[in-house]
Design an enzyme around this catalytic site. Structure first.
Site, PDB file in Angstrom:
ATOM      1  N   LEU A 106       0.932  -1.445  -0.291  1.00 55.24           N
ATOM      2  CA  LEU A 106      -0.444  -0.187   0.108  1.00 55.24           C
ATOM      3  C   LEU A 106       1.135   1.547  -0.093  1.00 55.24           C
ATOM      4  O   LEU A 106       1.658   1.830   0.400  1.00 55.24           O
ATOM      5  CB  LEU A 106      -1.022   0.023   1.381  1.00 55.24           C
ATOM      6  N   ARG A 148       1.019  13.706   6.982  1.00 50.88           N
ATOM      7  CA  ARG A 148       1.855  14.434   8.045  1.00 50.88           C
ATOM      8  C   ARG A 148       3.639  14.418   8.261  1.00 50.88           C
ATOM      9  O   ARG A 148       4.293  14.603   8.963  1.00 50.88           O
ATOM     10  CB  ARG A 148       1.482  12.770   9.594  1.00 50.88           C
ATOM     11  N   GLN A 167      -4.735   3.598  -7.655  1.00 52.98           N
ATOM     12  CA  GLN A 167      -5.607   4.359  -6.602  1.00 52.98           C
ATOM     13  C   GLN A 167      -6.058   5.695  -6.749  1.00 52.98           C
ATOM     14  O   GLN A 167      -5.759   6.848  -5.795  1.00 52.98           O
ATOM     15  CB  GLN A 167      -5.703   3.870  -5.030  1.00 52.98           C
ATOM     16  N   THR A 186      -7.264   2.783   3.806  1.00 59.69           N
ATOM     17  CA  THR A 186      -6.960   1.307   3.013  1.00 59.69           C
ATOM     18  C   THR A 186      -6.840   0.493   2.996  1.00 59.69           C
ATOM     19  O   THR A 186      -6.847  -0.638   1.979  1.00 59.69           O
ATOM     20  CB  THR A 186      -5.781   0.744   4.734  1.00 59.69           C
ATOM     21  N   TYR A 224      38.726  26.575 -17.592  1.00 58.85           N
ATOM     22  CA  TYR A 224      36.970  27.131 -17.589  1.00 58.85           C
ATOM     23  C   TYR A 224      37.441  28.509 -18.209  1.00 58.85           C
ATOM     24  O   TYR A 224      38.569  28.855 -17.812  1.00 58.85           O
ATOM     25  CB  TYR A 224      36.625  27.043 -16.674  1.00 58.85           C
TER      26      TYR A 224
END
Ligand code: UD1
Ligand code: CA
Length: 446
Positions: A7, A14, A73, A79, A383
């Site tokens: 799941l 939270r 889902q 659940t 560079y």
């Protein structure tokens, strides 16, 4: 036949995070990868992951995992609603369904094996994993008799004060007979404090429910918030360090060090305090790392020392000394017997064996032959403001202190560069190159 369903559709409100909860990392692996790994011994016939919140992101991150089916889902209504989404996918399936909450990452594979075996021998409709917790706050409470038969599960927020005193908690891990569960799923109701469909309600609806209590309650820690995330990280770190100590690694101050799941060590490695290894690290025998070092996706040969340094996406050969205060950046490849010293930064560069960069240098996009000695303060100016360029230094060459090698530039073998030179042109083998203002002396000038 066995199917495993994880799941993983919830948002993880939270956590207060932009990252879906099941993708939160713990010791180098995501929550959901850890949950999937806990079922690895069972070689399930089907593996399903129920996704919803940021489903694409979760799918993308896990797309390399073998044989994983994604079930959507949408919206996420609890659940029980999540497991209802399996009805089409498992229409013709006949066997056991192992349901794992996607936020319970510390389960050991042996514990899951035991749950499934108990289920098979008892013939119950469902067998679930439980734990007696000192602080069961937030968990569903499991009501069971002494023989292990479960009459029902009540969520913490739906419990009376009296029911809350029961500390037998639901781990969120269940082994169901799929066909009996499938018949019950449509009968779930939202008659609870959250107004959601609870998978836990099926337990009271099925004829026989049993539970298996875990010996180590740490295993069933669920992660709902950052505090629980930190607690689980601590448990995993402890397990990793203990494992490697048993394999012959010394930690002088174990609790101050962290490892990732994907580290491996040869024998007699010493890890000194405040040292952290992340990503995939392979450490050879006899290495000494720390104090105060960070290694990420790095390979060290044998007998390497890394002191107070940061090393990322780098390969290091045997008998190399790094630090103190070195920074080896991605794409560095350091040959055997090299020395990278104080305040030296190396990026995307190859150093062949026995080369030394001992003090205060930047070596970027460079190829150094063997036995090169880079003088203090040497800089590769790689560079030009638009592109990065290469510096090549041949075998046995030396640069004087404070040289600047302006790339692209090729310096041959056995070359000496005078101190303070700015080198902008190629230098042939065996020569001395000087590129600095001549010293002027005006006598009796003051
Ligand atoms: C759940 C259990 C609780 C148990 C605890 C163990 C229920 C009703 N409660 O509570 O009894 O003690 O786990 O950790 O099952 N999820 C979905 N779709 C949804 C809702 C959730 O896939 O619509 C997933 C979440 O991503 C998560 C897992 O299910 O991985 C558990 O959900 P969560 O909301 O954390 O349940 P808990 O309140 O912890
Ligand atoms: Ca949870």
């Amino acid at each position: 036949m066995l199917a495993v369903a994880v799941l993983a559709a919830g948002k993880g409100t939270r956590m207060k995070s932009a990252l879906p909860k099941v993708l939160q990392p713990l010791a180098g692996a995501t929550l959901v990868e850890r949950v999937l790994a806990s079922a690895r011994n069972l070689s399930p016939d089907r593996k399903l992951l129920i996704v919803g919140h940021q489903a694409e992101r979760v799918e993308e991150q896990l797309s390399q995992l073998d044989g994983l089916e994604f079930v959507l889902q949408q919206p996420q209504n609890g659940t029980g609603h999540a497991v209802q989404q399996l009805l089409p996918a498992l229409k013709d399936f006949n066997g056991e369904l192992l349901v794992l909450n996607g936020d319970v990452p510390l389960l050991r594979a042996e514990t899951i094996d035991q749950l499934v075996n108990t289920h098979r021998s008892s013939g119950a409709d469902v067998t679930l994993l439980t734990a007696r917790l000192d602080d069961p706050t937030g968990y569903g409470r499991v009501f069971a008799d002494a023989s292990g038969r479960v009459s029902g599960i009540i969520e913490h927020r739906d419990c009376s004060t009296e029911q809350q005193a029961n500390n037998l908690t639901n781990a969120g891990i269940y082994c169901f007979n799929w066909t009996t569960l499938a018949a019950m799923l449509p009968k779930l109701s939202t008659d609870n404090d959250q107004g959601e469909l609870y998978l836990t309600d099926t337990v009271a609806m099925l004829d026989t429910a049993m539970h298996v209590e875990v010996a180590d309650p740490d295993e069933v820690n669920g992660i709902n918030n950052r505090k629980q995330l930190a607690q689980c990280e601590a448990v995993l770190q402890e397990r990793l360090r203990e494992y490697w100590m048993n394999e012959g690694v010394t930690f002088t101050d174990p609790s101050s060090c962290t490892l990732s799941e994907h580290c491996s060590f040869g024998t007699d490695v010493v890890i000194e305090p405040q040292t952290h290894l992340r990503g995939r690290c392979t450490i050879g025998a006899g290495c000494r790392i720390g104090p105060g070092s960070l290694l990420e996706n790095t390979t060290l040969g044998n007998q390497v020392s890394v002191l107070m340094s940061v090393v990322r996406d780098t390969q290091v050969g045997d008998d190399v000394a790094v630090g103190p205060y070195s920074h080896l950046r991605p794409g560095s490849d350091i040959g055997d017997n090299c020395r990278i010293g104080n305040f030296v930064e190396v990026k995307k560069s190859r150093l062949n064996s026995g080369s030394k960069v001992n003090h205060l240098s930047y070596i970027g996009d460079a190829q150094l032959g063997s036995g090169v000695n880079v003088g203090a303060g040497t800089i590769t100016a790689n560079y030009d403001g638009v592109n990065k360029h290469q510096t090549i230094l041949g075998d046995g060459s030396k640069t004087g202190a404070n040289s600047v090698l302006v790339a692209p530039v090729t310096i041959g073998s056995n070359v000496t560069i005078g101190a303070g030179s700015t080198i902008t042109k190629n230098v042939p083998d065996n020569s001395l190159a000087l590129g600095r203002a001549k010293q002027l002396i005006k006598e009796n000038w003051s």
